[in-house]
Design a protein around this motif. Structure first.
Motif, PDB file in Angstrom:
ATOM      1  N   TRP A 176       0.827  -1.204   0.000  1.00  0.00           N
ATOM      2  CA  TRP A 176       0.000   0.000   0.000  1.00  0.00           C
ATOM      3  C   TRP A 176       0.863   1.255   0.000  1.00  0.00           C
ATOM      4  CZ3 TRP A 176      -4.672   0.807  -1.468  1.00  0.00           C
ATOM      5  CH2 TRP A 176      -5.631  -0.204  -1.367  1.00  0.00           C
ATOM      6  N   VAL A 177       1.914   1.246   0.802  1.00  0.00           N
ATOM      7  CA  VAL A 177       2.811   2.405   0.837  1.00  0.00           C
ATOM      8  C   VAL A 177       3.522   2.569  -0.501  1.00  0.00           C
ATOM      9  CG1 VAL A 177       4.850   3.398   1.940  1.00  0.00           C
ATOM     10  CG2 VAL A 177       3.120   2.274   3.332  1.00  0.00           C
ATOM     11  N   CYS A 178       3.847   1.443  -1.133  1.00  0.00           N
ATOM     12  CA  CYS A 178       4.479   1.494  -2.460  1.00  0.00           C
ATOM     13  C   CYS A 178       3.555   2.174  -3.473  1.00  0.00           C
ATOM     14  CB  CYS A 178       4.814   0.080  -2.910  1.00  0.00           C
ATOM     15  SG  CYS A 178       5.150  -0.058  -4.675  1.00  0.00           S
ATOM     16  N   VAL A 179       2.304   1.737  -3.510  1.00  0.00           N
ATOM     17  CA  VAL A 179       1.335   2.316  -4.446  1.00  0.00           C
ATOM     18  C   VAL A 179       1.122   3.796  -4.157  1.00  0.00           C
ATOM     19  CG1 VAL A 179      -1.080   2.284  -5.182  1.00  0.00           C
ATOM     20  CG2 VAL A 179       0.162   0.136  -4.890  1.00  0.00           C
ATOM     21  N   LEU A 180       0.993   4.141  -2.885  1.00  0.00           N
ATOM     22  CA  LEU A 180       0.795   5.545  -2.519  1.00  0.00           C
ATOM     23  C   LEU A 180       2.024   6.389  -2.851  1.00  0.00           C
ATOM     24  CD1 LEU A 180      -1.047   5.134   0.911  1.00  0.00           C
ATOM     25  CD2 LEU A 180      -2.030   5.865  -1.278  1.00  0.00           C
ATOM     26  N   SER A 181       3.212   5.812  -2.707  1.00  0.00           N
ATOM     27  CA  SER A 181       4.439   6.533  -3.056  1.00  0.00           C
ATOM     28  C   SER A 181       4.501   6.788  -4.558  1.00  0.00           C
ATOM     29  CB  SER A 181       5.667   5.731  -2.603  1.00  0.00           C
ATOM     30  OG  SER A 181       5.678   5.569  -1.213  1.00  0.00           O
ATOM     31  N   CYS A 182       4.118   5.784  -5.344  1.00  0.00           N
ATOM     32  CA  CYS A 182       4.088   5.954  -6.806  1.00  0.00           C
ATOM     33  C   CYS A 182       3.054   7.006  -7.203  1.00  0.00           C
ATOM     34  CB  CYS A 182       3.774   4.621  -7.484  1.00  0.00           C
ATOM     35  SG  CYS A 182       5.091   3.397  -7.353  1.00  0.00           S
ATOM     36  N   LEU A 183       1.897   6.949  -6.539  1.00  0.00           N
ATOM     37  CA  LEU A 183       0.852   7.931  -6.815  1.00  0.00           C
ATOM     38  C   LEU A 183       1.308   9.337  -6.435  1.00  0.00           C
ATOM     39  CD1 LEU A 183      -2.049   8.319  -7.788  1.00  0.00           C
ATOM     40  CD2 LEU A 183      -2.811   7.957  -5.432  1.00  0.00           C
ATOM     41  N   LEU A 184       2.020   9.439  -5.317  1.00  0.00           N
ATOM     42  CA  LEU A 184       2.553  10.731  -4.888  1.00  0.00           C
ATOM     43  C   LEU A 184       3.522  11.295  -5.921  1.00  0.00           C
ATOM     44  CD1 LEU A 184       3.126  12.959  -2.775  1.00  0.00           C
ATOM     45  CD2 LEU A 184       4.882  11.434  -1.812  1.00  0.00           C
ATOM     46  N   LEU A 185       4.415  10.452  -6.415  1.00  0.00           N
ATOM     47  CA  LEU A 185       5.373  10.910  -7.427  1.00  0.00           C
ATOM     48  C   LEU A 185       4.659  11.367  -8.696  1.00  0.00           C
ATOM     49  CD1 LEU A 185       8.363   8.382  -7.229  1.00  0.00           C
ATOM     50  CD2 LEU A 185       8.443  10.858  -6.887  1.00  0.00           C
ATOM     51  N   ALA A 186       3.653  10.591  -9.128  1.00  0.00           N
ATOM     52  CA  ALA A 186       2.898  10.953 -10.332  1.00  0.00           C
ATOM     53  C   ALA A 186       2.181  12.284 -10.146  1.00  0.00           C
ATOM     54  CB  ALA A 186       1.901   9.852 -10.685  1.00  0.00           C
ATOM     55  N   CYS A 187       1.572  12.472  -8.968  1.00  0.00           N
ATOM     56  CA  CYS A 187       0.855  13.726  -8.683  1.00  0.00           C
ATOM     57  C   CYS A 187       1.822  14.908  -8.597  1.00  0.00           C
ATOM     58  CB  CYS A 187       0.060  13.600  -7.388  1.00  0.00           C
ATOM     59  SG  CYS A 187      -1.349  12.474  -7.503  1.00  0.00           S
ATOM     60  N   LEU A 188       2.976  14.684  -7.970  1.00  0.00           N
ATOM     61  CA  LEU A 188       3.980  15.748  -7.888  1.00  0.00           C
ATOM     62  C   LEU A 188       4.464  16.145  -9.275  1.00  0.00           C
ATOM     63  CD1 LEU A 188       6.177  14.661  -4.831  1.00  0.00           C
ATOM     64  CD2 LEU A 188       4.678  16.665  -4.988  1.00  0.00           C
ATOM     65  N   TYR A 189       4.671  15.144 -10.128  1.00  0.00           N
ATOM     66  CA  TYR A 189       5.158  15.422 -11.488  1.00  0.00           C
ATOM     67  C   TYR A 189       4.139  16.240 -12.278  1.00  0.00           C
ATOM     68  CZ  TYR A 189       7.537  14.692 -15.935  1.00  0.00           C
ATOM     69  OH  TYR A 189       8.198  14.903 -17.130  1.00  0.00           O
ATOM     70  N   VAL A 190       2.904  15.755 -12.297  1.00  0.00           N
ATOM     71  CA  VAL A 190       1.863  16.462 -13.052  1.00  0.00           C
ATOM     72  C   VAL A 190       1.520  17.791 -12.386  1.00  0.00           C
ATOM     73  CG1 VAL A 190      -0.525  16.366 -13.871  1.00  0.00           C
ATOM     74  CG2 VAL A 190       0.911  14.320 -13.970  1.00  0.00           C
ATOM     75  N   GLY A 191       1.428  17.786 -11.047  1.00  0.00           N
ATOM     76  CA  GLY A 191       1.083  19.009 -10.329  1.00  0.00           C
ATOM     77  C   GLY A 191       2.107  20.113 -10.526  1.00  0.00           C
ATOM     78  N   SER A 192       3.385  19.724 -10.694  1.00  0.00           N
ATOM     79  CA  SER A 192       4.423  20.743 -10.894  1.00  0.00           C
ATOM     80  C   SER A 192       4.234  21.521 -12.192  1.00  0.00           C
ATOM     81  CB  SER A 192       5.807  20.080 -10.880  1.00  0.00           C
ATOM     82  OG  SER A 192       6.015  19.311 -12.053  1.00  0.00           O
ATOM     83  N   LEU A 193       3.502  20.927 -13.134  1.00  0.00           N
ATOM     84  CA  LEU A 193       3.246  21.620 -14.407  1.00  0.00           C
ATOM     85  C   LEU A 193       2.256  22.766 -14.232  1.00  0.00           C
ATOM     86  CD1 LEU A 193       2.835  18.478 -16.710  1.00  0.00           C
ATOM     87  CD2 LEU A 193       4.874  19.901 -16.455  1.00  0.00           C
ATOM     88  N   TYR A 194       1.461  22.713 -13.141  1.00  0.00           N
ATOM     89  CA  TYR A 194       0.381  23.682 -12.980  1.00  0.00           C
ATOM     90  C   TYR A 194       0.617  24.663 -11.828  1.00  0.00           C
ATOM     91  CZ  TYR A 194      -2.099  20.835 -16.346  1.00  0.00           C
ATOM     92  OH  TYR A 194      -2.444  20.164 -17.488  1.00  0.00           O
ATOM     93  N   VAL A 195       1.825  24.650 -11.286  1.00  0.00           N
ATOM     94  CA  VAL A 195       2.129  25.648 -10.250  1.00  0.00           C
ATOM     95  C   VAL A 195       2.284  27.033 -10.865  1.00  0.00           C
ATOM     96  CG1 VAL A 195       3.225  23.982  -8.727  1.00  0.00           C
ATOM     97  CG2 VAL A 195       4.616  25.210 -10.399  1.00  0.00           C
TER      98      VAL A 195
END
Length: 308
Positions: free
Chosen positions: A20-39
């Protein structure tokens, strides 16, 4: 290898939590990557040089932080291996040259049809295509083009580092090497759905059209992600996926419909077919771990799971 837990029940619970922590960590990285485009709040189109530079800076920062995420996850999950975080993420010297050349050659083989198609449409034929590819002045112009730098350098480097280099080492202990190859691309495919927001903001198409286009994009980015994940797991290097990604970005999707309408369509379709067949034949041979030495990420797999 992973440190053993005391007691089968405790081991099962810890494995579930780790996953679960692995999946959440991957999701966090994906969100950080995409979210950084919209800052960067901007009404500029995505291909405007100013917006490209800001977004490149954002994703480079997220990519630079990704090894720290993997390191923290390893510490929390009590993963002990005889390799550094960078080696697990595919940044290493052993087997570097074949890892750069052979996967790229494999990708070029797959694109045999489109390359022949382009040469046929060039007035100077294959010679003209080769001269264009080796023209130093053209390369210098490309280096000064923000769109080219984004598509051919920054996007391949950062996306492969985050979605392959960082995510696969975290997924392998949980899912095993084979399942990780097909799991990591899902985060990659979903991350590309953010284009709906931009296209909707610019009112370029109706929502139904955007959903269809985005669905197709999700499909081919996921398939491509599985291919580069396979390359990463078989070679233990990041350079191959990065170069393959850059080459595919330069070529785009093979245009079969255009080939079907071409005056020399039978020759073209034959080249498309031959490219696909040679790709399938060479896929295992050119990614044989024999060329690349011991693969650090494979040491994360449970001995009972399939080998890399």
């Amino acid at each position: 290898m992973l440190e053993p837990e005391h007691g089968p029940k405790m081991q099962v619970e810890h494995t579930r939590t780790r996953c679960w922590v692995c999946v959440l960590s991957c999701l966090l990285l994906a969100c950080l990557y995409v979210g950084s485009l919209y800052v960067w709040r901007s009404s500029l189109p995505r291909d405007h040089p100013s917006l490209i530079k800001r977004r490149c800076a954002s994703v480079l920062l997220v990519s630079a932080l990704s090894p720290a995420v993997v390191k923290v996850w390893m510490h929390w999950a009590e993963v002990k291996v005889n390799a550094s975080v960078w080696e697990l993420m595919g940044v290493r010297l052993e087997g570097l040259v074949p890892a750069a050349v052979l996967p790229l050659l494999l990708t070029v083989v797959f694109y045999l049809g489109p390359l022949v198609h382009s040469a046929m449409d060039n007035p100077e034929g294959f010679t003209g295509e080769l001269q264009c590819a080796l023209d130093v002045q053209s390369w210098m112009l490309c280096v000064g083009d923000a769109v080219w730098l984004r598509n051919q350098v920054v996007a391949p480097l950062t996306e492969e580092l985050v979605f392959r280099g960082a995510m696969l080492p975290m997924l392998v202990p949980c899912t095993g090497p084979t399942a990780a190859i097909f799991t990591a691309p899902l985060f990659f495919g979903v991350a590309h759905l953010h284009h709906i927001i931009e296209q909707r903001r610019l009112h370029q198409d109706s929502m139904s059209v955007l959903l269809v286009v985005s669905g197709i994009q999700f499909l081919y980015t996921t398939v491509f992600g599985a291919f580069t994940s396979f390359i990463f797991m078989r070679t233990g290097h990041l350079v191959g996926p990065v170069l393959c990604h850059s080459f595919c970005n330069s070529q785009g999707l093979p245009d079969i419909s255009s080939a079907l309408q071409h005056p020399q369509r039978f020759a073209l379709l034959f080249s498309y077919l031959m490219g696909l067949l040679m790709f399938l034949v060479l896929l295992s041979m050119l990614t044989d771990p024999f060329f690349y030495g011991a693969i650090p990420v494979c040491s994360l797999a449970d001995p009972s799971m399939s080998a890399c």
